[in-house]
Design a protein around this motif. Structure first.
Motif, PDB file in Angstrom:
ATOM      1  N   TYR A  46      50.471   2.302 119.071  1.00  0.00           N
ATOM      2  CA  TYR A  46      49.476   3.287 118.891  1.00  0.00           C
ATOM      3  C   TYR A  46      49.571   4.559 119.720  1.00  0.00           C
ATOM      4  O   TYR A  46      48.403   5.331 119.680  1.00  0.00           O
ATOM      5  CB  TYR A  46      48.112   2.631 118.703  1.00  0.00           C
ATOM      6  CG  TYR A  46      47.494   1.511 117.883  1.00  0.00           C
ATOM      7  CD1 TYR A  46      48.489   1.347 116.633  1.00  0.00           C
ATOM      8  CD2 TYR A  46      46.563   0.765 118.266  1.00  0.00           C
ATOM      9  CE1 TYR A  46      47.985   0.465 115.739  1.00  0.00           C
ATOM     10  CE2 TYR A  46      46.114  -0.336 117.224  1.00  0.00           C
ATOM     11  CZ  TYR A  46      46.958  -0.407 116.094  1.00  0.00           C
ATOM     12  OH  TYR A  46      46.625  -1.422 115.059  1.00  0.00           O
ATOM     13  N   VAL A  81      46.016  -0.623 125.861  1.00  0.00           N
ATOM     14  CA  VAL A  81      44.439  -0.585 126.614  1.00  0.00           C
ATOM     15  C   VAL A  81      44.486  -1.874 127.450  1.00  0.00           C
ATOM     16  O   VAL A  81      45.426  -2.553 128.036  1.00  0.00           O
ATOM     17  CB  VAL A  81      43.500  -0.815 125.270  1.00  0.00           C
ATOM     18  CG1 VAL A  81      43.564   0.470 124.552  1.00  0.00           C
ATOM     19  CG2 VAL A  81      43.839  -2.035 124.309  1.00  0.00           C
ATOM     20  N   CYS A 106      38.389  -1.571 124.594  1.00  0.00           N
ATOM     21  CA  CYS A 106      38.614  -2.133 123.151  1.00  0.00           C
ATOM     22  C   CYS A 106      37.369  -2.561 122.742  1.00  0.00           C
ATOM     23  O   CYS A 106      36.747  -3.428 123.335  1.00  0.00           O
ATOM     24  CB  CYS A 106      39.726  -2.992 123.247  1.00  0.00           C
ATOM     25  SG  CYS A 106      39.722  -4.225 121.695  1.00  0.00           S
ATOM     26  N   SER A 107      36.984  -2.193 121.717  1.00  0.00           N
ATOM     27  CA  SER A 107      35.622  -2.588 121.078  1.00  0.00           C
ATOM     28  C   SER A 107      35.778  -4.131 120.562  1.00  0.00           C
ATOM     29  O   SER A 107      34.673  -4.721 120.840  1.00  0.00           O
ATOM     30  CB  SER A 107      35.401  -1.773 119.808  1.00  0.00           C
ATOM     31  OG  SER A 107      36.118  -1.987 118.931  1.00  0.00           O
ATOM     32  N   LEU A 108      36.618  -4.512 120.349  1.00  0.00           N
ATOM     33  CA  LEU A 108      36.861  -5.825 119.963  1.00  0.00           C
ATOM     34  C   LEU A 108      36.445  -6.792 121.338  1.00  0.00           C
ATOM     35  O   LEU A 108      35.953  -7.793 121.267  1.00  0.00           O
ATOM     36  CB  LEU A 108      38.236  -6.276 119.457  1.00  0.00           C
ATOM     37  CG  LEU A 108      38.464  -6.540 117.904  1.00  0.00           C
ATOM     38  CD1 LEU A 108      39.796  -6.853 117.571  1.00  0.00           C
ATOM     39  CD2 LEU A 108      37.419  -7.736 117.508  1.00  0.00           C
ATOM     40  N   ASN A 134      42.823  -9.622 121.989  1.00  0.00           N
ATOM     41  CA  ASN A 134      42.162  -8.534 122.263  1.00  0.00           C
ATOM     42  C   ASN A 134      40.872  -9.130 122.823  1.00  0.00           C
ATOM     43  O   ASN A 134      39.755  -8.915 122.150  1.00  0.00           O
ATOM     44  CB  ASN A 134      41.883  -7.609 120.899  1.00  0.00           C
ATOM     45  CG  ASN A 134      43.110  -7.288 120.427  1.00  0.00           C
ATOM     46  OD1 ASN A 134      44.189  -7.877 120.423  1.00  0.00           O
ATOM     47  ND2 ASN A 134      42.845  -5.859 119.719  1.00  0.00           N
ATOM     48  N   CYS A 192      36.961  -4.658 115.067  1.00  0.00           N
ATOM     49  CA  CYS A 192      37.592  -2.993 115.585  1.00  0.00           C
ATOM     50  C   CYS A 192      36.634  -2.223 115.138  1.00  0.00           C
ATOM     51  O   CYS A 192      36.810  -2.129 113.917  1.00  0.00           O
ATOM     52  CB  CYS A 192      39.050  -3.309 115.317  1.00  0.00           C
ATOM     53  SG  CYS A 192      39.660  -1.587 115.651  1.00  0.00           S
ATOM     54  N   TYR A 193      36.150  -1.561 115.811  1.00  0.00           N
ATOM     55  CA  TYR A 193      35.535  -0.086 115.253  1.00  0.00           C
ATOM     56  C   TYR A 193      36.305   0.733 114.442  1.00  0.00           C
ATOM     57  O   TYR A 193      35.757   1.291 113.642  1.00  0.00           O
ATOM     58  CB  TYR A 193      34.625   0.483 116.537  1.00  0.00           C
ATOM     59  CG  TYR A 193      35.542   1.686 116.959  1.00  0.00           C
ATOM     60  CD1 TYR A 193      35.556   2.706 116.416  1.00  0.00           C
ATOM     61  CD2 TYR A 193      36.477   1.384 117.897  1.00  0.00           C
ATOM     62  CE1 TYR A 193      36.199   3.881 116.934  1.00  0.00           C
ATOM     63  CE2 TYR A 193      37.539   2.533 118.211  1.00  0.00           C
ATOM     64  CZ  TYR A 193      37.166   3.751 117.891  1.00  0.00           C
ATOM     65  OH  TYR A 193      38.003   4.595 118.259  1.00  0.00           O
ATOM     66  N   GLU A 220      42.883  -6.519 110.690  1.00  0.00           N
ATOM     67  CA  GLU A 220      41.275  -6.371 111.356  1.00  0.00           C
ATOM     68  C   GLU A 220      40.607  -5.419 110.561  1.00  0.00           C
ATOM     69  O   GLU A 220      39.651  -5.220 110.557  1.00  0.00           O
ATOM     70  CB  GLU A 220      41.616  -5.502 112.580  1.00  0.00           C
ATOM     71  CG  GLU A 220      42.185  -6.174 113.899  1.00  0.00           C
ATOM     72  CD  GLU A 220      42.531  -5.485 115.016  1.00  0.00           C
ATOM     73  OE1 GLU A 220      42.069  -4.112 115.239  1.00  0.00           O
ATOM     74  OE2 GLU A 220      43.265  -5.760 116.085  1.00  0.00           O
ATOM     75  N   CYS A 284      42.379   5.319 117.307  1.00  0.00           N
ATOM     76  CA  CYS A 284      41.577   4.523 118.359  1.00  0.00           C
ATOM     77  C   CYS A 284      41.198   5.429 119.622  1.00  0.00           C
ATOM     78  O   CYS A 284      42.149   5.833 120.299  1.00  0.00           O
ATOM     79  CB  CYS A 284      42.230   3.384 118.593  1.00  0.00           C
ATOM     80  SG  CYS A 284      41.439   2.307 120.060  1.00  0.00           S
ATOM     81  N   PHE A 286      40.140   4.667 122.468  1.00  0.00           N
ATOM     82  CA  PHE A 286      40.652   3.773 123.829  1.00  0.00           C
ATOM     83  C   PHE A 286      42.039   4.246 123.963  1.00  0.00           C
ATOM     84  O   PHE A 286      42.525   4.510 124.962  1.00  0.00           O
ATOM     85  CB  PHE A 286      40.147   2.299 123.754  1.00  0.00           C
ATOM     86  CG  PHE A 286      38.749   2.163 123.552  1.00  0.00           C
ATOM     87  CD1 PHE A 286      37.763   2.518 124.317  1.00  0.00           C
ATOM     88  CD2 PHE A 286      38.469   1.760 122.347  1.00  0.00           C
ATOM     89  CE1 PHE A 286      36.538   2.436 124.242  1.00  0.00           C
ATOM     90  CE2 PHE A 286      37.038   1.472 121.819  1.00  0.00           C
ATOM     91  CZ  PHE A 286      36.020   1.750 123.121  1.00  0.00           C
ATOM     92  N   MET A 287      42.877   3.941 122.821  1.00  0.00           N
ATOM     93  CA  MET A 287      44.462   4.034 123.022  1.00  0.00           C
ATOM     94  C   MET A 287      44.836   5.535 123.160  1.00  0.00           C
ATOM     95  O   MET A 287      45.797   5.750 123.909  1.00  0.00           O
ATOM     96  CB  MET A 287      45.070   3.691 121.751  1.00  0.00           C
ATOM     97  CG  MET A 287      45.043   2.081 121.181  1.00  0.00           C
ATOM     98  SD  MET A 287      46.503   1.363 122.138  1.00  0.00           S
ATOM     99  CE  MET A 287      46.146  -0.346 121.722  1.00  0.00           C
TER     100      MET A 287
END
Ligand code: 13P
Ligand code: SF4
Length: 327
Positions: A46, A81, A106-108, A134, A192-193, A220, A284, A286-287
Protein backbone atom coordinates in the motif's frame (compact mmCIF):
# COMPACT_ATOMS: atom_id res chain seq x y z
CA UNK A 1 -29.94 3.28 -14.80
CA UNK A 2 -27.76 4.81 -12.09
CA UNK A 3 -28.40 4.21 -8.40
CA UNK A 4 -29.32 7.61 -6.83
CA UNK A 5 -27.52 6.54 -3.61
CA UNK A 6 -24.19 6.34 -5.48
CA UNK A 7 -22.37 9.60 -6.14
CA UNK A 8 -21.22 9.83 -9.77
CA UNK A 9 -17.53 10.38 -10.50
CA UNK A 10 -15.00 8.97 -12.97
CA UNK A 11 -13.54 5.64 -11.95
CA UNK A 12 -9.73 5.40 -11.73
CA UNK A 13 -8.09 2.94 -14.10
CA UNK A 14 -4.41 2.19 -13.49
CA UNK A 15 -2.02 1.06 -16.24
CA UNK A 16 1.73 0.57 -16.36
CA UNK A 17 3.63 3.81 -16.92
CA UNK A 18 7.31 3.26 -17.89
CA UNK A 19 8.15 6.93 -17.11
CA UNK A 20 7.54 6.26 -13.42
CA UNK A 21 10.53 3.92 -13.33
CA UNK A 22 13.06 6.80 -13.54
CA UNK A 23 14.50 7.46 -10.09
CA UNK A 24 14.86 10.99 -8.68
CA UNK A 25 17.71 12.43 -6.58
CA UNK A 26 16.13 11.51 -3.21
CA UNK A 27 15.51 7.95 -4.35
CA UNK A 28 19.15 7.60 -5.48
CA UNK A 29 20.36 8.90 -2.12
CA UNK A 30 18.12 6.38 -0.35
CA UNK A 31 19.65 3.56 -2.41
CA UNK A 32 23.19 4.75 -1.56
CA UNK A 33 22.47 5.10 2.18
CA UNK A 34 20.88 1.67 2.20
CA UNK A 35 24.03 0.08 0.80
CA UNK A 36 26.37 2.12 3.03
CA UNK A 37 24.50 1.16 6.23
CA UNK A 38 23.63 -2.43 5.30
CA UNK A 39 19.95 -1.56 5.64
CA UNK A 40 17.00 -3.34 4.06
CA UNK A 41 13.77 -1.61 3.05
CA UNK A 42 10.72 -3.80 3.60
CA UNK A 43 7.67 -2.24 2.00
CA UNK A 44 3.98 -3.02 2.13
CA UNK A 45 1.95 -3.13 -1.09
CA UNK A 46 0.00 0.00 0.00
CA UNK A 47 3.00 2.34 0.07
CA UNK A 48 3.34 5.12 -2.49
CA UNK A 49 4.95 4.17 -5.80
CA UNK A 50 8.18 6.15 -5.17
CA UNK A 51 8.80 4.17 -1.97
CA UNK A 52 7.96 0.85 -3.63
CA UNK A 53 10.59 1.68 -6.28
CA UNK A 54 13.47 1.77 -3.75
CA UNK A 55 12.35 -1.23 -1.66
CA UNK A 56 14.23 -4.53 -1.38
CA UNK A 57 11.01 -6.42 -0.87
CA UNK A 58 7.38 -5.45 -1.47
CA UNK A 59 4.59 -7.68 -0.23
CA UNK A 60 1.76 -8.48 2.14
CA UNK A 61 1.99 -8.82 5.93
CA UNK A 62 2.90 -12.50 5.73
CA UNK A 63 5.66 -12.02 3.16
CA UNK A 64 7.02 -9.07 5.12
CA UNK A 65 7.09 -11.05 8.38
CA UNK A 66 8.93 -13.88 6.60
CA UNK A 67 11.45 -11.45 5.13
CA UNK A 68 11.96 -9.81 8.52
CA UNK A 69 12.61 -13.24 10.05
CA UNK A 70 15.30 -14.02 7.47
CA UNK A 71 17.17 -10.77 6.83
CA UNK A 72 20.92 -10.36 7.42
CA UNK A 73 20.75 -6.58 7.31
CA UNK A 74 21.84 -4.50 10.33
CA UNK A 75 18.96 -2.04 9.96
CA UNK A 76 15.38 -2.77 8.89
CA UNK A 77 13.53 0.23 7.51
CA UNK A 78 9.89 -0.71 7.54
CA UNK A 79 7.70 1.15 5.07
CA UNK A 80 4.28 0.18 6.30
CA UNK A 81 2.39 0.78 9.53
CA UNK A 82 3.39 0.54 13.18
CA UNK A 83 2.18 -3.00 13.93
CA UNK A 84 4.16 -4.33 10.94
CA UNK A 85 7.36 -2.66 12.13
CA UNK A 86 6.71 -4.01 15.65
CA UNK A 87 6.44 -7.53 14.21
CA UNK A 88 9.84 -7.02 12.52
CA UNK A 89 11.29 -5.84 15.86
CA UNK A 90 9.84 -8.85 17.73
CA UNK A 91 11.54 -11.11 15.19
CA UNK A 92 14.82 -9.11 15.38
CA UNK A 93 15.22 -7.75 18.91
CA UNK A 94 18.95 -7.05 18.38
CA UNK A 95 18.44 -5.04 15.19
CA UNK A 96 17.52 -1.45 14.66
CA UNK A 97 14.00 -1.28 13.20
CA UNK A 98 12.97 2.09 11.79
CA UNK A 99 9.58 3.40 10.68
CA UNK A 100 9.59 6.69 8.71
CA UNK A 101 6.58 7.99 10.68
CA UNK A 102 5.83 6.53 14.12
CA UNK A 103 2.24 7.85 13.90
CA UNK A 104 1.48 5.47 11.02
CA UNK A 105 -1.00 3.38 13.00
CA UNK A 106 -3.99 1.24 12.02
CA UNK A 107 -7.68 1.54 12.90
CA UNK A 108 -7.96 -2.23 13.24
CA UNK A 109 -5.08 -2.40 15.67
CA UNK A 110 -6.59 0.49 17.66
CA UNK A 111 -9.93 -1.33 17.90
CA UNK A 112 -8.45 -3.95 20.25
CA UNK A 113 -6.75 -2.39 23.28
CA UNK A 114 -4.62 -4.94 25.16
CA UNK A 115 -6.33 -4.13 28.48
CA UNK A 116 -9.76 -5.06 27.07
CA UNK A 117 -8.43 -8.31 25.69
CA UNK A 118 -6.77 -9.10 29.01
CA UNK A 119 -10.09 -8.49 30.84
CA UNK A 120 -11.88 -10.79 28.37
CA UNK A 121 -9.28 -13.51 28.88
CA UNK A 122 -9.56 -13.21 32.66
CA UNK A 123 -13.30 -13.79 32.40
CA UNK A 124 -12.91 -16.55 29.78
CA UNK A 125 -9.66 -18.30 30.70
CA UNK A 126 -10.10 -21.24 28.30
CA UNK A 127 -10.45 -19.07 25.21
CA UNK A 128 -7.93 -19.66 22.40
CA UNK A 129 -7.00 -16.26 20.97
CA UNK A 130 -6.25 -16.01 17.26
CA UNK A 131 -4.94 -12.53 16.52
CA UNK A 132 -4.86 -11.06 13.05
CA UNK A 133 -1.38 -9.55 12.69
CA UNK A 134 -3.00 -6.07 12.54
CA UNK A 135 -2.75 -5.62 16.32
CA UNK A 136 -0.28 -4.20 18.82
CA UNK A 137 2.69 -6.11 20.26
CA UNK A 138 0.84 -6.16 23.62
CA UNK A 139 -2.15 -7.87 22.02
CA UNK A 140 0.16 -10.35 20.29
CA UNK A 141 1.71 -11.09 23.69
CA UNK A 142 -1.76 -12.11 24.94
CA UNK A 143 -2.52 -14.35 21.93
CA UNK A 144 -2.12 -18.05 21.21
CA UNK A 145 -1.39 -17.74 17.50
CA UNK A 146 -1.09 -14.92 14.96
CA UNK A 147 -2.44 -15.02 11.41
CA UNK A 148 -2.45 -12.74 8.39
CA UNK A 149 -5.04 -12.45 5.65
CA UNK A 150 -2.73 -14.69 3.59
CA UNK A 151 -2.76 -17.66 5.99
CA UNK A 152 -5.78 -17.16 8.30
CA UNK A 153 -7.73 -20.13 6.87
CA UNK A 154 -4.68 -22.40 7.12
CA UNK A 155 -4.00 -21.31 10.72
CA UNK A 156 -7.58 -21.71 11.95
CA UNK A 157 -7.79 -25.15 10.31
CA UNK A 158 -4.93 -26.33 12.55
CA UNK A 159 -6.47 -25.31 15.88
CA UNK A 160 -7.68 -28.33 17.90
CA UNK A 161 -11.44 -28.82 17.54
CA UNK A 162 -12.16 -28.63 21.27
CA UNK A 163 -10.88 -25.04 21.60
CA UNK A 164 -13.26 -22.12 21.74
CA UNK A 165 -11.73 -19.45 19.53
CA UNK A 166 -11.80 -15.69 19.94
CA UNK A 167 -10.70 -13.97 16.72
CA UNK A 168 -9.32 -10.43 17.15
CA UNK A 169 -9.53 -7.68 15.96
CA UNK A 170 -11.17 -7.87 12.48
CA UNK A 171 -14.75 -9.09 12.48
CA UNK A 172 -14.89 -9.10 8.67
CA UNK A 173 -11.82 -11.27 8.19
CA UNK A 174 -13.03 -13.49 11.05
CA UNK A 175 -16.46 -13.90 9.47
CA UNK A 176 -14.86 -14.81 6.12
CA UNK A 177 -12.54 -17.35 7.79
CA UNK A 178 -15.53 -18.99 9.49
CA UNK A 179 -17.28 -19.21 6.11
CA UNK A 180 -14.18 -20.87 4.59
CA UNK A 181 -13.40 -23.26 7.43
CA UNK A 182 -16.82 -23.94 8.98
CA UNK A 183 -15.19 -23.17 12.33
CA UNK A 184 -17.37 -21.04 14.62
CA UNK A 185 -15.43 -18.24 16.32
CA UNK A 186 -16.27 -15.35 18.63
CA UNK A 187 -15.42 -12.16 16.74
CA UNK A 188 -13.94 -9.01 18.23
CA UNK A 189 -15.97 -6.04 16.90
CA UNK A 190 -13.10 -4.30 15.07
CA UNK A 191 -12.80 -3.28 11.43
CA UNK A 192 -10.59 -1.44 8.97
CA UNK A 193 -11.99 2.05 8.47
CA UNK A 194 -10.83 2.04 4.81
CA UNK A 195 -12.02 -1.38 3.61
CA UNK A 196 -15.52 -0.94 5.08
CA UNK A 197 -15.99 2.10 2.81
CA UNK A 198 -16.56 -0.16 -0.21
CA UNK A 199 -20.30 -0.74 -0.54
CA UNK A 200 -22.43 -3.19 -2.51
CA UNK A 201 -23.88 -0.25 -4.47
CA UNK A 202 -20.51 1.34 -5.28
CA UNK A 203 -19.13 -1.97 -6.58
CA UNK A 204 -22.27 -2.83 -8.54
CA UNK A 205 -21.97 0.54 -10.28
CA UNK A 206 -18.33 -0.26 -11.11
CA UNK A 207 -19.30 -3.65 -12.54
CA UNK A 208 -21.84 -2.01 -14.87
CA UNK A 209 -18.95 -0.06 -16.42
CA UNK A 210 -16.54 -3.04 -16.49
CA UNK A 211 -18.81 -6.09 -16.86
CA UNK A 212 -16.01 -8.48 -17.89
CA UNK A 213 -13.54 -7.53 -15.19
CA UNK A 214 -13.17 -10.04 -12.33
CA UNK A 215 -13.66 -8.47 -8.90
CA UNK A 216 -10.85 -9.14 -6.41
CA UNK A 217 -11.55 -8.16 -2.79
CA UNK A 218 -9.57 -8.08 0.44
CA UNK A 219 -11.24 -10.10 3.24
CA UNK A 220 -11.40 -6.95 5.39
CA UNK A 221 -14.30 -5.81 3.13
CA UNK A 222 -17.84 -6.26 4.46
CA UNK A 223 -19.75 -9.44 3.60
CA UNK A 224 -22.12 -7.92 0.99
CA UNK A 225 -19.05 -6.66 -0.89
CA UNK A 226 -17.10 -9.91 -0.54
CA UNK A 227 -20.15 -11.71 -1.92
CA UNK A 228 -19.75 -9.78 -5.20
CA UNK A 229 -16.12 -10.82 -5.58
CA UNK A 230 -14.70 -13.50 -7.87
CA UNK A 231 -11.75 -13.84 -5.50
CA UNK A 232 -11.24 -12.85 -1.86
CA UNK A 233 -7.59 -12.83 -0.82
CA UNK A 234 -4.58 -11.08 0.71
CA UNK A 235 -2.78 -8.38 -1.24
CA UNK A 236 0.00 -10.79 -2.28
CA UNK A 237 -2.47 -13.34 -3.60
CA UNK A 238 -4.13 -10.56 -5.63
CA UNK A 239 -0.95 -10.39 -7.73
CA UNK A 240 -0.97 -14.16 -8.30
CA UNK A 241 -4.70 -14.24 -9.08
CA UNK A 242 -4.44 -11.45 -11.68
CA UNK A 243 -1.31 -13.04 -13.19
CA UNK A 244 -2.98 -16.44 -13.63
CA UNK A 245 -6.33 -15.12 -14.85
CA UNK A 246 -6.70 -14.44 -18.59
CA UNK A 247 -8.79 -11.26 -18.11
CA UNK A 248 -7.18 -7.98 -19.16
CA UNK A 249 -8.94 -5.73 -16.65
CA UNK A 250 -9.64 -6.31 -12.96
CA UNK A 251 -11.62 -4.44 -10.30
CA UNK A 252 -9.48 -4.30 -7.15
CA UNK A 253 -11.14 -3.77 -3.78
CA UNK A 254 -8.38 -2.74 -1.46
CA UNK A 255 -6.18 0.24 -0.68
CA UNK A 256 -5.16 2.19 -3.80
CA UNK A 257 -1.38 1.73 -3.32
CA UNK A 258 -1.92 -1.86 -4.46
CA UNK A 259 -2.34 -0.60 -8.03
CA UNK A 260 1.37 0.37 -8.22
CA UNK A 261 2.50 -3.15 -7.44
CA UNK A 262 -0.05 -4.66 -9.84
CA UNK A 263 0.74 -2.38 -12.79
CA UNK A 264 4.50 -2.86 -12.38
CA UNK A 265 4.25 -6.66 -12.17
CA UNK A 266 1.55 -7.03 -14.82
CA UNK A 267 2.28 -4.27 -17.35
CA UNK A 268 -0.14 -5.63 -19.97
CA UNK A 269 -3.19 -5.52 -17.69
CA UNK A 270 -5.42 -2.73 -16.35
CA UNK A 271 -6.72 -2.30 -12.81
CA UNK A 272 -9.81 -0.38 -11.77
CA UNK A 273 -9.56 0.95 -8.22
CA UNK A 274 -12.71 -0.11 -6.41
CA UNK A 275 -14.73 3.04 -5.67
CA UNK A 276 -16.31 3.78 -2.31
CA UNK A 277 -19.72 5.44 -2.08
CA UNK A 278 -18.13 8.88 -2.40
CA UNK A 279 -14.65 8.56 -3.97
CA UNK A 280 -12.87 6.77 -6.81
CA UNK A 281 -9.90 5.90 -4.62
CA UNK A 282 -9.47 4.45 -1.15
CA UNK A 283 -6.20 5.47 0.48
CA UNK A 284 -5.36 4.37 4.02
CA UNK A 285 -4.41 7.59 5.79
CA UNK A 286 -1.96 5.69 8.00
CA UNK A 287 -0.12 3.93 5.17
CA UNK A 288 0.18 7.26 3.35
CA UNK A 289 1.94 8.94 6.32
CA UNK A 290 5.23 7.52 5.03
CA UNK A 291 6.64 9.84 2.38
CA UNK A 292 9.89 9.88 0.39
CA UNK A 293 11.40 12.82 2.40
CA UNK A 294 10.54 11.03 5.67
CA UNK A 295 12.13 7.81 4.38
CA UNK A 296 15.29 9.72 3.39
CA UNK A 297 15.52 11.42 6.82
CA UNK A 298 14.88 8.11 8.51
CA UNK A 299 17.84 6.51 6.74
CA UNK A 300 20.11 9.53 7.25
CA UNK A 301 19.38 9.88 10.99
CA UNK A 302 18.49 6.24 11.82
CA UNK A 303 15.34 7.40 13.56
CA UNK A 304 12.42 7.07 14.45
CA UNK A 305 13.14 3.69 15.93
CA UNK A 306 10.72 1.02 17.18
CA UNK A 307 11.37 0.09 20.80
CA UNK A 308 9.59 -2.60 22.80
CA UNK A 309 9.88 -3.99 26.32
CA UNK A 310 11.97 -7.20 26.29
CA UNK A 311 9.18 -8.96 28.25
CA UNK A 312 6.65 -8.03 25.52
CA UNK A 313 9.03 -9.31 22.83
CA UNK A 314 9.51 -12.60 24.69
CA UNK A 315 5.76 -13.20 24.94
CA UNK A 316 4.78 -11.89 21.50
CA UNK A 317 7.38 -13.90 19.58
CA UNK A 318 5.80 -17.24 20.57
CA UNK A 319 2.48 -16.82 18.68
CA UNK A 320 4.35 -15.28 15.72
CA UNK A 321 6.77 -18.22 15.62
CA UNK A 322 3.77 -20.58 15.74
CA UNK A 323 2.24 -18.79 12.75
CA UNK A 324 5.47 -19.03 10.73
CA UNK A 325 5.74 -22.70 11.62
CA UNK A 326 2.09 -23.45 10.71
CA UNK A 327 2.11 -21.67 7.34
P1 13P B 1 -2.28 -7.88 3.62
O1 13P B 1 -1.56 -8.71 4.62
O2 13P B 1 -3.26 -8.67 2.79
O3 13P B 1 -1.33 -7.11 2.78
O4 13P B 1 -3.18 -6.84 4.42
C1 13P B 1 -2.65 -5.89 5.28
C2 13P B 1 -3.60 -4.81 5.59
O5 13P B 1 -3.34 -3.95 6.41
C3 13P B 1 -4.85 -4.79 4.90
O6 13P B 1 -5.52 -3.62 5.18
FE1 SF4 C 1 -5.05 -0.79 9.07
FE2 SF4 C 1 -6.97 -0.63 7.26
FE3 SF4 C 1 -4.80 0.84 6.98
FE4 SF4 C 1 -4.69 -1.85 6.61
S1 SF4 C 1 -5.81 -0.34 5.36
S2 SF4 C 1 -3.25 -0.57 7.76
S3 SF4 C 1 -6.17 -2.50 8.17
S4 SF4 C 1 -6.32 1.01 8.65
Amino acid sequence: MTDPKVKQFDLQVFRHNPDQLKLNEDQNEILNLKKEKNAVILCHNYQIDQIQQVADYIGDSLGLARQAAETNADIIVFCGVHFMAETAKILNPQKKVLLPDLDAGCSLSDSCPAKQLEDYKNKNPDTYVVAYVNCSADVKALSDVICTSGNAVQIVNQIPADKEILFVPDQNLGQWVTAQTGRPMKLWPGSCYAHVLFTKESIERCRLEFPNAPVVAHPECIESVRDLADEVCSTEKMVTFCKNNSAETFIILTETGMMHRLTRELPDKAFVAGPTGHCACNDCRFMKMNTLPKLLDCLRNETPEITLQPSTIDKAKLPIAKMLQWS
